[in-house]
Design an enzyme around this catalytic site. Structure first.
Site, PDB file in Angstrom:
ATOM      1  N   ASP A 190       0.619   3.463   2.291  1.00  0.00           N
ATOM      2  CA  ASP A 190       0.457   4.264   3.594  1.00  0.00           C
ATOM      3  C   ASP A 190      -0.932   5.510   3.341  1.00  0.00           C
ATOM      4  OD1 ASP A 190       0.833   4.140   6.351  1.00  0.00           O
ATOM      5  OD2 ASP A 190       1.726   5.778   6.135  1.00  0.00           O
TER       6      ASP A 190
ATOM      7  N   ASP B  70       0.922  -1.214  -0.199  1.00  0.00           N
ATOM      8  CA  ASP B  70       0.056  -0.116   0.056  1.00  0.00           C
ATOM      9  C   ASP B  70       0.894   1.041  -0.018  1.00  0.00           C
ATOM     10  OD1 ASP B  70       0.296  -1.330   2.865  1.00  0.00           O
ATOM     11  OD2 ASP B  70       0.239   0.892   3.141  1.00  0.00           O
TER      12      ASP B  70
HETATM   13  N1  ADE Z   1       1.026   1.299   5.858  1.00  0.00           N
HETATM   14  C1  ADE Z   1       1.663   0.577   6.579  1.00  0.00           C
HETATM   15  N2  ADE Z   1       1.890   0.941   8.008  1.00  0.00           N
HETATM   16  C2  ADE Z   1       2.333  -0.085   8.731  1.00  0.00           C
HETATM   17  N3  ADE Z   1       2.689  -1.174   8.552  1.00  0.00           N
HETATM   18  C3  ADE Z   1       2.355  -1.709   7.350  1.00  0.00           C
HETATM   19  N4  ADE Z   1       2.264  -3.023   6.711  1.00  0.00           N
HETATM   20  C4  ADE Z   1       1.811  -2.731   5.645  1.00  0.00           C
HETATM   21  N5  ADE Z   1       1.440  -1.555   5.218  1.00  0.00           N
HETATM   22  C5  ADE Z   1       1.614  -0.833   6.424  1.00  0.00           C
END
Ligand code: ADE
Ligand SMILES: CSC[C@H]1O[C@H](OP(=O)(O)O)[C@H](O)[C@@H]1O
Length: 295
Positions: free
Chosen positions: A211, A209
């Site tokens: 974030d 992703d």
């Molecule tokens: N955006 C994110 N923040 C923290 N841990 C994660 N693991 C996978 N995506 C994450």
């Protein structure tokens, strides 16, 4: 002849190691409490791999409840020589896209309240952490990952947050301003403890992703993360298969194998007996060398 024995810590979405010859599931213990679950050990192309699922069977342990000390201690007791961690990571950098791998080479620790050392109560040690990732193992992991269809970024700074909540937008923007490229919740204290256990540690992150810093896409969501991870779990497993073929036949010594020799500050005559017992795997080489009083 020194053999490789790769400990694999599987993160979110990677709960099984894939095909291992003569695979055996073994319950393991630790002097530091309960590991996340049993290990699965077996061989790929003759190389021994021992796998543990970081969040335990059924993903029952959140990042704050994983017993990192017990997991590393248990892997050390199994005889692993090196650890490859595989993790789901959020991207803080435009060019690191979901579905791609990042071979993390630096870490920033924002975790709080986790047990972060094997030492301190009876025997004190201060290991160097300037370069928390083993470049040799990371290099082989990169080579292996590139043999799959994945795009691999060869460097990246990972910021470890406590979680279990994802970051606020302000935090996410701050981590970008610090120069972090990816984010997760588990690489610390795992990498610290691997170093203390004299185990070279590398981390292959699978970007799941962006974030929440990036306006153009929806904010991070756990269902999306697991979907990306599950869609790519086979690539992670294929990377393990490829790793077995890129490792040299014999394992040459690494400076990390002996890092405790210059790190323990408590002289042996002050070592508490309970501490030497607890550290029999992590610091076994050194602890065993000390004649115990009274027999
Ligand atoms: N955006 C994110 N923040 C923290 N841990 C994660 N693991 C996978 N995506 C994450
Ligand atoms: C399931 S989303 C957040 C979760 O995923 C990552 O875990 P891991 O590093 O074990 O793959 C992240 O660090 C969080 O723990």
């Amino acid at each position: 002849m020194a053999e490789w024995h790769i400990g694999v810590i599987g993160g979110s979405g990677l709960y099984q190691p894939g095909a291992l010859d003569d695979a055996q599931e073994i319950p393991v213990g630790s002097a530091f409490g309960k590991p996340s679950g049993p290990v699965t050990t077996g061989r790929i192309a003759g190389v021994r791999f021992t796998f543990i699922a970081r969040h335990g069977p059924g993903h029952a342990l959140s990042p704050s409840y994983v017993n990192y000390r017990a997991n590393i201690d248990a892997l050390k007791r199994c005889g692993v020589t090196d650890i490859l961690a595989i993790s789901a990571i959020g991207s803080l950098a435009e060019e690191m896209e979901p579905g791609q791998f990042v071979a993390v080479d630096q870490l920033i620790d924002r975790t709080t309240g986790r047990e972060r050392s094997f030492f301190g109560d009876g025997i004190v040690a201060h290991v160097p952490m300037a370069d928390p990732i083993c470049p040799r193992l990371s290099g082989y992991a990169i080579k292996a990952a590139k043999k799959t269809e994945a795009t691999v970024h060869e460097t990246g700074t990972y910021v470890a947050i406590e979680g279990p909540q994802f970051s606020t937008r302000a935090e996410s923007l701050m981590y970008r301003s610090w120069g972090a490229h990816v984010i997760g919740m588990t690489a610390m204290p795992e990498a610290r403890l691997a170093r203390e256990a004299e185990l070279p540690y590398a981390l292959l992150g699978m970007v799941t992703d962006y974030d929440c810093w990036r306006d153009a896409v929806a904010d991070v969501d756990v269902a999306d993360i697991l979907a990306v991870m599950q869609a790519n779990a086979d690539i992670a497993r294929n990377t393990l298969q490829e790793l077995a073929s890129v490792l040299p036949k014999t394992r040459k010594a690494s400076p990390i194998d002996t890092v405790l020799e210059t790190a323990i500050v408590t002289p042996p005559e002050h070592w508490a007996a309970e501490a030497t017992t607890r550290l029999d795997a992590v610091a076994g080489r050194l602890v065993k060398a000390v004649p115990q009083q009274g027999g």
